[in-house]
Scaffold this active site. Structure first.
Site, short mmCIF file in Angstrom:
data_model
loop_
_atom_site.label_atom_id
_atom_site.label_comp_id
_atom_site.label_asym_id
_atom_site.label_seq_id
_atom_site.Cartn_x
_atom_site.Cartn_y
_atom_site.Cartn_z
N SER A 73 -9.53 2.37 2.90
CA SER A 73 -8.64 3.08 2.00
C SER A 73 -7.62 2.17 1.31
CB SER A 73 -7.88 4.15 2.78
OG SER A 73 -7.08 3.55 3.79
N LYS A 113 0.85 -1.20 0.00
CA LYS A 113 0.00 0.00 0.00
C LYS A 113 0.88 1.25 0.00
CE LYS A 113 -3.88 2.15 2.50
NZ LYS A 113 -4.80 2.06 3.65
N SER A 130 -10.05 -0.18 7.14
CA SER A 130 -9.49 -0.02 5.79
C SER A 130 -8.75 -1.23 5.25
CB SER A 130 -8.56 1.19 5.75
OG SER A 130 -9.31 2.37 5.80
#
Lengths: 82, 464
Positions: B150, B80, B174
């Site tokens: 996210s 990420k 998330s």
């Protein structure tokens, strides 16, 4: 207790004139310096969240220690697991 | 029928990588080809590593020389874009001026490298890991829908076979929400279990680092590498780190399954509720008992997590706010960062007091149960651009609904996992969330695997 008041507790004489102009609650108290339009937009965006926080305010948690622990030894911890 | 390389889990790839019957180069190339083939539609990667094949060749040489490092050796992992990496830029999803991040490895990236993983690229995050969407990423199960957020880039990339595992971060859900809506597994371990050193902060006392994987066994393999004490993360705890794969294949007969009937079951899309109730019945049929309970205090949770998350995020962005950089943020993130100013100090501390009481309520619940089951999200993937969703007959904002079941475990710091548990009538994935006592990831994984191995959801692939 004489002699230990930190300087910021003393109001300088020159500030006395500012008493005639009340501080702006957003800009001077909360440090929010948005344009009036942006402030309005943000207040609208905050509205639902504000209601949830207001619910939280109604709880009586006087005797509850918050879930925060001050840990003075933290800077002295060595090593690691990286 | 054997699935293509890019669709296979670590648990089936690792033994072949170890024996040399599969090359890390071939596996990495399969993922790179897949990225070239479909990521134009998905937009899940913001950066693809220029050294991915070199990393794979190194892994191949080491394995051939008899230096197999473990099950992640030669496995392509997406990282990420809020984890710092020494050889790939980190943006945390922002294009705002005068904001940059150092080229160094986060603790998680360093651990993955030491385990021999191939860091194949950086997956998109919503800006500064805010929010429940990840623009411009699309959900591979339906390109008109969000992959949630996210960590939506990680969820979409993994589900579509662009990497074999991925890293996510979880402040209010998330990791678990993107896993739920992409038919993947998302594990948020106990707060303090996985170091967040080198992860761009969002909200210090809520942020968790962790993996998204194809299977529960893969989550155990990833946690074996990621878990452990790190003095660089002030929240990290020096707890024992067991071999999490030993939790797998253990029967669950005699375990006590908790179901919190308020909050988690008050308003769900009907297909979500049906799938989760069926999952609870299926687990009970393996000899576990079901115990229902309520935590009325959850009614105050949304205000508490908003107070903590907004105040923390705004404190982190204070310099940018004062420097006038927030107008360059994405509109929703800009609003959230700016309205954090409206949260007062007493509000923040009241939320932390509430949190202590909520933790105690869950501790009491765990006197009578071993895990807590429920939906991961009340809704399946919603349409891109949709901000109001129908949840059990009520129109509700996505912002309020999507994370309703995940944020309680950020407030309490308890470990929680999302496991695929079916599809709605539109063919969209549904997630089962399982939570456990602090640092009891073994029981969490044991129950998750018991469910997964008796169902075939993980074997379904999106048609992209």
């Amino acid at each position: 207790m004489r002699g230990i008041s930190p300087p910021f507790l003393h109001v300088p004489a020159t500030k006395s004139t500012s008493m005639s102009i009340p501080p702006d609650p957003y800009r001077d108290i909360l440090g929010i310096d948005f344009t009036p339009e942006r402030l309005e937009e943000n207040l609208a965006a905050f509205d639902d969240i504000r209601r949830e926080i207001e619910k939280l305010r109604r709880l009586d948690l006087t005797d509850v220690h918050p879930a925060i622990v001050f840990e003075p030894t933290a800077p002295y911890r060595k090593g690691g697991g990286k | 029928m054997t699935q293509p390389l890019w669709a296979q889990p670590i648990e089936s790839l690792a033994p072949r990588l170890k024996t040399g019957t599969l090359s890390p180069v071939a596996l990495t190339q399969a993922c790179l080809d897949r990225i070239a083939q479909v990521d134009g539609k998905l937009q899940s990667f913001i950066h693809v590593s220029a050294t991915a094949l070199d990393q794979a060749r190194t892994a191949e040489r080491e394995i051939k020389a008899g230096n197999w490092r473990g099950p992640l050796h030669g496995i392509p992992v997406g990282v990420k874009d809020n984890y710092l990496t020494r050889d790939m830029p980190t943006t945390a999803g922002t294009v705002a001026p005068d904001i940059s991040f150092p080229l160094r490895d986060s603790a998680a990236a360093a651990r993955l490298r030491r385990a021999g993983a191939v860091l194949i690229g950086k997956t998109r995050t919503h800006e500064f890991a805010w929010g429940n969407v990840t623009p411009p990423v699309h959900n591979p199960w339906d390109l008109s829908r969000v992959p949630s957020g996210s960590s939506g880039g990680s969820g979409a990339a993994l589900a579509a076979g662009l990497c074999t595992a991925a890293l996510g971060s979880d402040t209010g859900g998330s990791i678990r929400m993107p896993a739920s809506v992409t038919n993947t597994v998302g594990l948020k371990a106990t707060f303090g279990r996985v170091s967040r050193d080198g992860v761009v902060p969002h909200s210090w006392s809520l942020d968790h680092a962790g993996p998204l994987t194809r299977t529960v066994a893969d989550a155990a393999h990833m946690l074996n590498v990621l878990a452990g004490y790190d003095a660089a993360d002030p929240a990290c705890q020096a707890q024992p780190t067991p071999d999490y794969t030993k939790a797998l294949r253990k029967p669950i007969k005699g375990l006590r399954l908790g179901v919190c009937r308020n909050h988690f079951f008050e308003r769900n899309q009907p297909d979500v509720e049906r799938a989760v109730e069926q999952a609870i019945s299926d687990l009970a049929a393996q000899g576990a008992s079901v115990h229902e309970f309520k935590v009325p205090l959850l009614e105050y949770g949304l205000g508490a997590i908003f107070a903590i998350e907004l105040a923390s995020s705004t404190a982190y962005h204070d310099v940018s706010l004062r420097a006038g950089r927030t107008p360059h943020y994405q509109p929703d993130v800009r609003s959230l960062v700016e309205i954090g100013r409206f949260v007062t100090g007493p509000d923040y501390l009241k939320a932390e007091q509430y949190r202590a009481v909520l933790m105690e309520e869950f501790r009491k619940a765990f006197d009578n149960v071993d895990v807590i089951l429920g939906p991961t999200t009340p809704v399946t993937a919603w349409k891109i651009g949709e901000w109001i969703v129908d949840v059990g007959g009520k129109q509700e904002s996505v912002l309020a609904a999507s994370w309703r079941f995940t944020y309680p475990y950020n407030l309490t710091g308890l470990p929680a996992i999302s496991v695929p548990c079916g599809f709605d009538r539109a063919g969209l994935p549904i997630g089962l969330q399982i939570a456990a006592r602090p640092f009891d990831e073994m029981t969490l994984l044991r129950v998750a695997h018991a469910y997964e191995r008796t169902h075939e959801w993980k074997d379904r692939l999106p048609n992209i």
